[in-house]
Design a protein around this motif. Structure first.
Motif, mmCIF file in Angstrom:
data_model
loop_
_atom_site.group_PDB
_atom_site.id
_atom_site.type_symbol
_atom_site.label_atom_id
_atom_site.label_comp_id
_atom_site.label_asym_id
_atom_site.label_seq_id
_atom_site.Cartn_x
_atom_site.Cartn_y
_atom_site.Cartn_z
ATOM 1 N N TYR A 14 -0.261 15.833 -2.292
ATOM 2 C CA TYR A 14 0.408 17.136 -2.286
ATOM 3 C C TYR A 14 1.030 17.424 -3.644
ATOM 4 O O TYR A 14 0.898 18.526 -4.190
ATOM 5 N N ARG A 15 1.684 16.416 -4.200
ATOM 6 C CA ARG A 15 2.325 16.598 -5.501
ATOM 7 C C ARG A 15 1.292 16.779 -6.602
ATOM 8 O O ARG A 15 1.487 17.563 -7.535
ATOM 9 N N TYR A 16 0.173 16.059 -6.518
ATOM 10 C CA TYR A 16 -0.881 16.210 -7.519
ATOM 11 C C TYR A 16 -1.429 17.631 -7.499
ATOM 12 O O TYR A 16 -1.680 18.235 -8.555
ATOM 13 N N GLN A 17 -1.610 18.177 -6.316
ATOM 14 C CA GLN A 17 -2.122 19.540 -6.190
ATOM 15 C C GLN A 17 -1.168 20.568 -6.779
ATOM 16 O O GLN A 17 -1.560 21.695 -7.074
ATOM 17 N N HIS A 18 0.088 20.164 -6.969
ATOM 18 C CA HIS A 18 1.087 21.054 -7.562
ATOM 19 C C HIS A 18 1.501 20.564 -8.959
ATOM 20 O O HIS A 18 2.588 20.861 -9.446
ATOM 21 N N ASP A 19 0.578 19.791 -9.587
ATOM 22 C CA ASP A 19 0.757 19.322 -10.968
ATOM 23 C C ASP A 19 2.006 18.464 -11.164
ATOM 24 O O ASP A 19 2.636 18.491 -12.218
ATOM 25 N N LEU A 20 2.343 17.672 -10.155
ATOM 26 C CA LEU A 20 3.563 16.873 -10.251
ATOM 27 C C LEU A 20 3.333 15.372 -10.136
ATOM 28 O O LEU A 20 4.295 14.617 -10.089
ATOM 29 N N THR A 21 2.106 14.946 -10.086
ATOM 30 C CA THR A 21 1.890 13.530 -9.812
ATOM 31 C C THR A 21 0.615 13.019 -10.470
ATOM 32 O O THR A 21 -0.227 13.810 -10.895
ATOM 33 N N PRO A 22 0.419 11.714 -10.552
ATOM 34 C CA PRO A 22 -0.823 11.157 -11.102
ATOM 35 C C PRO A 22 -2.051 11.553 -10.298
ATOM 36 O O PRO A 22 -1.955 11.959 -9.136
ATOM 37 N N ALA A 65 8.462 -3.693 5.461
ATOM 38 C CA ALA A 65 7.334 -3.578 4.532
ATOM 39 C C ALA A 65 7.784 -2.808 3.297
ATOM 40 O O ALA A 65 8.845 -2.168 3.296
ATOM 41 N N GLY A 66 6.966 -2.878 2.251
ATOM 42 C CA GLY A 66 7.301 -2.122 1.050
ATOM 43 C C GLY A 66 6.288 -2.329 -0.056
ATOM 44 O O GLY A 66 5.363 -3.150 0.049
ATOM 45 N N THR A 67 6.467 -1.571 -1.102
ATOM 46 C CA THR A 67 5.616 -1.693 -2.283
ATOM 47 C C THR A 67 6.438 -1.367 -3.518
ATOM 48 O O THR A 67 7.379 -0.563 -3.453
ATOM 49 N N LEU A 68 6.096 -1.997 -4.619
ATOM 50 C CA LEU A 68 6.712 -1.673 -5.909
ATOM 51 C C LEU A 68 5.660 -0.957 -6.732
ATOM 52 O O LEU A 68 4.598 -1.514 -7.011
ATOM 53 N N LEU A 69 5.950 0.295 -7.107
ATOM 54 C CA LEU A 69 4.990 1.121 -7.819
ATOM 55 C C LEU A 69 5.285 1.177 -9.312
ATOM 56 O O LEU A 69 6.446 1.266 -9.722
ATOM 57 N N PHE A 70 4.237 1.116 -10.113
ATOM 58 C CA PHE A 70 4.303 1.410 -11.541
ATOM 59 C C PHE A 70 3.681 2.798 -11.720
ATOM 60 O O PHE A 70 2.486 2.985 -11.448
ATOM 61 N N LEU A 71 4.475 3.756 -12.148
ATOM 62 C CA LEU A 71 4.023 5.138 -12.251
ATOM 63 C C LEU A 71 3.719 5.505 -13.700
ATOM 64 O O LEU A 71 4.588 5.434 -14.566
ATOM 65 N N THR A 72 2.484 5.889 -13.959
ATOM 66 C CA THR A 72 2.064 6.357 -15.275
ATOM 67 C C THR A 72 1.560 7.793 -15.113
ATOM 68 O O THR A 72 1.377 8.270 -13.988
ATOM 69 N N PRO A 73 1.322 8.504 -16.218
ATOM 70 C CA PRO A 73 0.899 9.902 -16.092
ATOM 71 C C PRO A 73 -0.345 10.117 -15.244
ATOM 72 O O PRO A 73 -0.489 11.170 -14.619
ATOM 73 N N ARG A 74 -1.243 9.141 -15.201
ATOM 74 C CA ARG A 74 -2.485 9.318 -14.451
ATOM 75 C C ARG A 74 -2.590 8.471 -13.192
ATOM 76 O O ARG A 74 -3.421 8.762 -12.325
#
Length: 334
Positions: A271-279, A230-239
């Motif tokens: 977890y990363r969002y809570q530490h200001d590191l993720t959308p 299985a898998g996914t291709l992610l498009f990562l933007t600031p939000r």
């Protein structure tokens, strides 16, 4: 307002504005927009004040045979890309200038797919108000499923049960998965299930991933034999972390590999969002077809099981030949 058509020599200026815009994403950088320029005629615009201040961009393609303008024909969304300090009245003038420009080109219809609010760095829905004011009609509405990472995660009983079963299957998540092998799985799955191919070819997506290594991420799940299931291709933007593609093999479905993947991914992103590191949001993508008239209930049920709720991907059409789309002013288009 003054409007100018984009030229390839202005690539750096275009990209610089995109990176500073309050509602743009990397999809509007020219290296992304132009990957399929052999299939679309670009007719994107710069919009400037009378004093020459760049206020916004309008990514667009044209179909000269149909006399249609689409913002944007090769992207999920489009519409006006705005400076942080542009207000509602200015947006009204900007869209008036854009409409006038395409009317002078003798285009018949303008289709606009506004950027969904979850992607905005700060609120930027002035365009929606202006579209209402000029009589634009809603022509399509896709329903996507989005998880808000700023609130506690909730999973359905079914998703939790499958995740628990998957935990005993010796599955592993690879955050830097092999795009080629994932693409083979994706292509096989789409062909077998729907008789279609991915929108992007492997050559296109690999070139885009090379151009945007921080924004395009392939995440895969392997079994105890180190085979991708299985898998996914992610498009990562600031939000937003957007799942552009999702696939699972028959064995992957039996093992609950997608449940294993997404519950772990969502927990990690939160977890990363809570530490200001993720959308702030995780978006699973739309579950609709035929301009929104068909809802794949099984697909959206699965996504909503991860605690996702509806985000709308709309399209509006402006009749450039109708008086209803006219403005009270006559903006200058050049």
């Amino acid at each position: 307002m003054r409007v100018f058509r984009y030229q390839e020599s202005q690539k750096e200026e275009w990209n610089c504005f995109v990176k500073s815009s309050r509602n743009a994403t990397f999809l509007f950088e020219r290296d992304f927009m132009d990957y399929h320029k052999d299939r679309f005629i670009d007719c994107s615009l710069f919009v400037l004040s009378e004093k020459g201040k760049l206020l916004g961009l309008f990514p667009a393609t044209i179909d000269t045979a149909k006399k249609h303008v689409v913002s944007h024909g090769g992207l999920t969304y489009g519409g006006l890309l705005l400076r942080h300090d542009v207000g509602t009245s200015q947006v009204m003038e900007m869209l008036a200038a854009i409409v006038s420009f395409y009317q002078e080109m003798k285009m018949s219809f303008l289709y606009i797919k506004p950027i969904p609010h979850i992607y905005h760095l700060c609120p930027a829905e002035e365009e929606l108000y202006v579209l209402f004011r000029i009589g634009a009609q809603l022509s399509a509405r896709g329903v996507s499923s989005t998880v808000d990472l700023g609130v506690p995660l909730t999973f359905s009983t079914l998703r939790k049960r499958k995740y628990k079963a998957a935990q005993s299957s010796d599955l592993k998540i690879n955050i830097k998965g092999d795009i080629l092998i994932f693409w083979e799985l994706l292509t096989e799955t789409l062909n077998k299930t729907h008789g279609v191919a991915p929108v992007h070819s492997y050559e296109e997506i690999s070139r885009l991933a090379e151009s945007f290594p921080e924004e395009i991420q392939c995440v895969t799940v392997t079994d105890f034999e180190n085979k991708i299931v299985a898998g996914t291709l992610l498009f990562l933007t600031p939000r937003v972390a957007h799942a552009q593609y999702i696939a699972a093999s028959g064995r992957g479905k039996e093992l609950g590999a997608l449940d294993f993947l997404f519950i772990n991914l969502l927990s990690s992103f939160q977890y990363r969002y809570q530490h200001d590191l993720t959308p702030r949001y995780f978006d699973f993508g739309i579950s609709t077809e035929n301009q929104g008239h068909y809802l794949n209930e099984g697909l959206i049920f699965q996504k909503e099981g991860f605690g996702a709720h509806a985000t709308l991907y709309d399209e509006y059409v402006v009749n450039l030949s109708s008086n209803e789309s006219s403005f009270s002013r006559s903006p200058k288009a050049q």
